[in-house]
Design a protein around this motif. Structure first.
Motif, PDB file in Angstrom:
ATOM      1  N   LEU A   1       0.911  -1.132  -0.055  1.00  0.00           N
ATOM      2  CA  LEU A   1      -0.037   0.165   0.041  1.00  0.00           C
ATOM      3  C   LEU A   1       0.923   1.242   0.153  1.00  0.00           C
ATOM      4  CD1 LEU A   1      -2.586   1.655   0.271  1.00  0.00           C
ATOM      5  CD2 LEU A   1      -2.339   1.162   2.867  1.00  0.00           C
ATOM      6  N   ALA A   2       0.638   2.180  -1.123  1.00  0.00           N
ATOM      7  CA  ALA A   2       1.297   3.478  -1.089  1.00  0.00           C
ATOM      8  C   ALA A   2       0.655   4.255  -0.021  1.00  0.00           C
ATOM      9  CB  ALA A   2       1.080   4.045  -2.430  1.00  0.00           C
ATOM     10  N   TYR A   3       1.516   4.232   1.243  1.00  0.00           N
ATOM     11  CA  TYR A   3       0.782   4.899   2.655  1.00  0.00           C
ATOM     12  C   TYR A   3       1.541   6.346   2.786  1.00  0.00           C
ATOM     13  CZ  TYR A   3      -0.600   5.044   7.316  1.00  0.00           C
ATOM     14  OH  TYR A   3      -1.198   5.324   8.598  1.00  0.00           O
ATOM     15  N   SER A   4       0.675   7.374   2.969  1.00  0.00           N
ATOM     16  CA  SER A   4       1.156   8.559   3.493  1.00  0.00           C
ATOM     17  C   SER A   4       0.745   8.782   4.969  1.00  0.00           C
ATOM     18  CB  SER A   4       0.468   9.712   2.600  1.00  0.00           C
ATOM     19  OG  SER A   4      -0.897   9.959   2.628  1.00  0.00           O
ATOM     20  N   GLY A   5      -0.437   8.157   5.389  1.00  0.00           N
ATOM     21  CA  GLY A   5      -0.913   8.320   6.675  1.00  0.00           C
ATOM     22  C   GLY A   5      -1.727   9.423   6.721  1.00  0.00           C
TER      23      GLY A   5
ATOM     24  N   ALA B   1      -5.751   1.076   4.329  1.00  0.00           N
ATOM     25  CA  ALA B   1      -4.881   0.320   5.328  1.00  0.00           C
ATOM     26  C   ALA B   1      -5.946  -0.489   6.358  1.00  0.00           C
ATOM     27  CB  ALA B   1      -4.090   0.833   6.477  1.00  0.00           C
ATOM     28  N   LYS B   2      -7.132   0.114   6.645  1.00  0.00           N
ATOM     29  CA  LYS B   2      -7.907  -0.504   7.686  1.00  0.00           C
ATOM     30  C   LYS B   2      -8.792  -1.211   6.854  1.00  0.00           C
ATOM     31  CE  LYS B   2      -9.910  -1.170  11.626  1.00  0.00           C
ATOM     32  NZ  LYS B   2      -9.075  -1.914  12.695  1.00  0.00           N
ATOM     33  N   TYR B   3      -9.492  -0.837   5.738  1.00  0.00           N
ATOM     34  CA  TYR B   3     -10.316  -1.746   4.887  1.00  0.00           C
ATOM     35  C   TYR B   3      -9.822  -2.976   4.300  1.00  0.00           C
ATOM     36  CZ  TYR B   3     -13.522  -2.638   1.152  1.00  0.00           C
ATOM     37  OH  TYR B   3     -14.369  -3.393   0.206  1.00  0.00           O
ATOM     38  N   LEU B   4      -8.555  -2.605   3.648  1.00  0.00           N
ATOM     39  CA  LEU B   4      -8.013  -3.853   2.963  1.00  0.00           C
ATOM     40  C   LEU B   4      -7.537  -5.092   4.019  1.00  0.00           C
ATOM     41  CD1 LEU B   4      -5.917  -1.659   0.278  1.00  0.00           C
ATOM     42  CD2 LEU B   4      -7.841  -3.385  -0.024  1.00  0.00           C
ATOM     43  N   SER B   5      -7.078  -4.730   5.232  1.00  0.00           N
ATOM     44  CA  SER B   5      -6.597  -5.502   6.085  1.00  0.00           C
ATOM     45  C   SER B   5      -8.101  -6.296   6.589  1.00  0.00           C
ATOM     46  CB  SER B   5      -5.772  -5.022   7.039  1.00  0.00           C
ATOM     47  OG  SER B   5      -6.273  -4.119   7.760  1.00  0.00           O
ATOM     48  N   GLN B   6      -8.828  -5.661   7.221  1.00  0.00           N
ATOM     49  CA  GLN B   6      -9.962  -5.981   7.984  1.00  0.00           C
ATOM     50  C   GLN B   6     -11.094  -6.510   7.122  1.00  0.00           C
ATOM     51  OE1 GLN B   6     -11.254  -4.030  11.577  1.00  0.00           O
ATOM     52  NE2 GLN B   6     -13.280  -3.719  10.598  1.00  0.00           N
ATOM     53  N   GLU B   7     -11.379  -5.902   6.101  1.00  0.00           N
ATOM     54  CA  GLU B   7     -12.680  -6.384   5.338  1.00  0.00           C
ATOM     55  C   GLU B   7     -12.288  -7.156   4.033  1.00  0.00           C
ATOM     56  OE1 GLU B   7     -15.383  -5.566   6.522  1.00  0.00           O
ATOM     57  OE2 GLU B   7     -14.394  -3.787   7.571  1.00  0.00           O
ATOM     58  N   GLU B   8     -11.093  -6.903   3.499  1.00  0.00           N
ATOM     59  CA  GLU B   8     -10.770  -7.767   2.361  1.00  0.00           C
ATOM     60  C   GLU B   8      -9.736  -8.877   2.461  1.00  0.00           C
ATOM     61  OE1 GLU B   8     -12.117  -7.426  -0.569  1.00  0.00           O
ATOM     62  OE2 GLU B   8     -13.217  -5.808  -0.320  1.00  0.00           O
ATOM     63  N   GLY B   9      -9.094  -8.991   3.906  1.00  0.00           N
ATOM     64  CA  GLY B   9      -8.229 -10.042   4.038  1.00  0.00           C
ATOM     65  C   GLY B   9      -6.740  -9.968   3.570  1.00  0.00           C
TER      66      GLY B   9
ATOM     67  N   ALA C   1      -1.862  -2.781   9.288  1.00  0.00           N
ATOM     68  CA  ALA C   1      -0.725  -3.229   8.239  1.00  0.00           C
ATOM     69  C   ALA C   1       0.078  -4.191   9.193  1.00  0.00           C
ATOM     70  CB  ALA C   1       0.005  -2.166   8.095  1.00  0.00           C
ATOM     71  N   THR C   2       0.686  -5.185   8.341  1.00  0.00           N
ATOM     72  CA  THR C   2       1.675  -6.171   8.803  1.00  0.00           C
ATOM     73  C   THR C   2       2.915  -5.840   8.828  1.00  0.00           C
ATOM     74  OG1 THR C   2       0.158  -8.073   7.431  1.00  0.00           O
ATOM     75  CG2 THR C   2       2.600  -8.462   8.252  1.00  0.00           C
ATOM     76  N   SER C   3       3.337  -4.782   8.042  1.00  0.00           N
ATOM     77  CA  SER C   3       4.716  -4.100   8.139  1.00  0.00           C
ATOM     78  C   SER C   3       4.511  -2.796   7.603  1.00  0.00           C
ATOM     79  CB  SER C   3       5.696  -4.955   7.341  1.00  0.00           C
ATOM     80  OG  SER C   3       5.547  -4.722   5.893  1.00  0.00           O
ATOM     81  N   TYR C   4       5.801  -2.035   8.059  1.00  0.00           N
ATOM     82  CA  TYR C   4       5.625  -0.652   7.619  1.00  0.00           C
ATOM     83  C   TYR C   4       6.878  -0.361   7.023  1.00  0.00           C
ATOM     84  CZ  TYR C   4       6.417   4.261   7.331  1.00  0.00           C
ATOM     85  OH  TYR C   4       6.785   5.589   7.004  1.00  0.00           O
TER      86      TYR C   4
END
Length: 396
Positions: free
Chosen positions: A6-10, A18-26, A56-59
Motif C-alpha cells: 500500500l502506497a501509504y502517506s498516513g 490500510a484498515k479496509y484492505l486488511s480488515q474487510e478484504e483480508g 498493516a503487517t509491516s511498514y
C-alpha cells in the motif's frame, strides 16, 4: 493471505485503505511511504505506529530525497518549469518517484497487489497506475477510494466506527508536503472564486524585516546559499526554511487535469519559486537568444509530460540530455531580496555574463560598428516588410 503493498502517506485516504484492505478484504498489507521531503524522523515514527494500528503487517519508509532531486527536480530547475506559468509541479513530480519506488518494493517482497488511495477524479490515479502498469504489468492494482466512490466524510465515518479516532477538522484540508513544495486542497479550491484562508497554509508569516539572500549556481545547480556550500538538496531545504518565514510562494494553480476537467489547488513553494526565477535570471545573462527559446519550448513540454505521468517515455531522457547540455555556462551568484509574501531579484554576478562583452552598452554606446553599419543593417532588415507592404497595401 494475499500480499499487498500500500502506497501509504498516513493521510485520510491511505488510512482508510490500510484498515479496509486488511480488515474487510483480508489482505496482508505492507504499508510503504516514500520520503521525497517533508517527513522528519519523528513524523515517520508516528506514521509507522499509525499504519500498524490500522492493521498493516509491516511498514517501510524509503528515503528517496536525493533520488527525487537527481531524477526529477534538477531538470525542473534546468527547464525553469512552471505549469501554466504558475505551479512548480510540487506534488506531481513527487508521485512519479514514489510510484517507481513502490513498484520496486513490491517486486522485492513478492507482492501480488499494489494499492493506492487515489480518487477517480484526480491526476494521481493516472500517474500511479501508468507507472505500475508499465513496470509491473503482472501486479494487480487495488483502489478502494476510486472503486467505491467514497467521500471524505464516509471514510471518516468508517474509521470512527472501527475505533480509529479521525476528526473532520483534521481532514478538512489535504496537505502534501515535499522537497519541491506543499500542495493544499480544501473546500475553497473546489470553487472558482474563494481563496484559501491564511490558516490553511502550513507556513505562517513570521519575518517582516527585508533580508538579502545570495544564491550560488554552478552549471545550473544550486551549490550555495549566502556563501555556505552544500548539496543542492541541503540548499533547497535551507532556502525554504529562510523564505517560508516570509510566507513567500503562496498561490492557487488552475489547470487542465489529465482526465480532462479543470482543477484548482493551492500551494506554497518558497524555495522552488525563488530558485526557478533566480536560475532563469542567470540564464538570461549567460545563454544565447536561441538557447533560451528552445529551452522554453522543451522545458514546458517536459513539465507537461511529467505532470501527465509520462516520465518513463524515452523522449524524457532526450529532453534531459538537452537541458543538461544548456547548463555548461550557467554559473554565478544571484542576489535576491525577501519581503513578506514576495521576493525581488536584484541582479547577478557571473564570469559568463554576456553583458560584460566589449561590444557596447545597450542604449548608450556602440564599439563594434559605425553609424553607417547600423543604417545598412536596418535597411536590409526592413526588406521583408517593405516587400509585403508593397504587395498587400491595397488589400482590405
Amino acid at each position: 493471505m494475499k500480499k499487498l503493498v500500500l502506497a501509504y502517506s498516513g493521510g485520510l485516504d491511505t488510512s482508510y485503505c490500510a484498515k479496509y484492505l486488511s480488515q474487510e478484504e483480508g489482505f496482508e498489507v505492507h504499508a510503504v511511504s516514500v520520503n521525497t521531503g517533508g517527513f522528519s524522523g519523528e513524523e515517520i515514527a508516528l506514521i509507522k505506529e499509525k499504519a500498524l494500528q490500522l492493521g498493516a503487517t509491516s511498514y517501510t519508509s524509503i528515503d528517496a530525497l536525493e533520488h527525487f532531486y537527481e531524477k526529477v527536480v534538477k531538470y525542473l530547475i534546468y527547464g525553469n518549469v512552471l505549469r501554466n506559468n504558475t505551479y512548480p509541479l510540487s506534488v506531481s513530480a513527487e508521485r512519479i518517484v514514489q510510484a517507481i519506488e513502490i513498484v520496486n518494493h513490491a517486486k522485492k517482497i513478492g507482492a501480488e497487489y499494489i494499492a493506492h488511495g487515489s480518487t477517480g477524479a484526480g491526476n494521481d490515479q493516472v500517474r500511479f497506475d501508468m507507472i505500475f502498469q508499465i513496470l509491473a504489468p503482472d501486479i494487480k492494482i487495488i483502489t478502494p477510494i476510486r472503486d467505491k466512490s467514497l467521500s471524505r466524510e464516509a471514510e471518516i465515518k468508517y474509521l470512527q466506527e472501527n475505533g480509529i479516532d479521525y476528526s473532520w477538522e483534521k481532514a478538512k484540508y489535504s496537505i502534501n508536503k515535499g522537497l519541491w513544495g506543499t500542495s493544499v486542497g480544501g473546500d475553497e479550491t473546489l470553487t472558482s472564486n474563494l481563496p484559501l484562508p491564511e490558516s490553511a497554509f502550513p507556513s505562517q508569516l513570521i519575518a517582516t524585516d527585508p533580508k538579502d539572500v545570495k544564491l550560488g549556481f554552478f552549471k545550473g545547480e544550486l551549490v550555495s546559499v549566502n556563501g555556505q556550500k552544500g548539496t543542492p538538496v541541503q540548499n533547497i531545504i535551507t532556502l525554504d526554511a529562510i523564505a517560508s518565514e516570509y510566507a513567500i510562494g503562496r498561490d492557487i494553480h488552475v489547470g487542465d487535469t489529465i482526465i480532462g476537467i479543470k482543477g484548482r489547488v493551492g500551494f506554497e513553494a518558497a524555495a522552488s519559486l525563488i530558485i526557478i526565477k533566480a536560475h532563469h535570471l542567470l540564464e538570461k545573462h549567460t545563454l544565447s537568444k536561441w538557447q533560451q527559446f528552445q529551452k522554453e519550448q522543451l522545458g514546458n513540454f517536459y513539465g507537461m509530460l511529467l505532470h501527465e505521468g509520462n516520465y518513463l517515455d524515452e523522449v524524457m531522457r532526450n529532453i534531459e540530455a538537452f537541458l543538461s547540455d544548456t547548463q555548461r555556462n550557467v554559473s554565478g551568484e544571484v542576489s535576491v531580496s525577501l519581503h513578506p509574501y514576495r521576493f525581488e531579484l536584484n541582479g547577478v554576478n557571473s564570469g559568463n555574463d554576456l553583458m560584460n562583452a566589449s561590444f557596447g552598452n545597450y542604449g548608450e554606446t556602440n564599439k563594434a560598428w559605425t553609424a553607417n553599419d547600423a543604417k545598412g543593417f536596418i535597411k536590409i532588415l526592413s526588406n521583408p516588410g517593405k516587400i509585403a507592404n508593397q504587395i498587400t497595401q491595397n488589400d482590405d
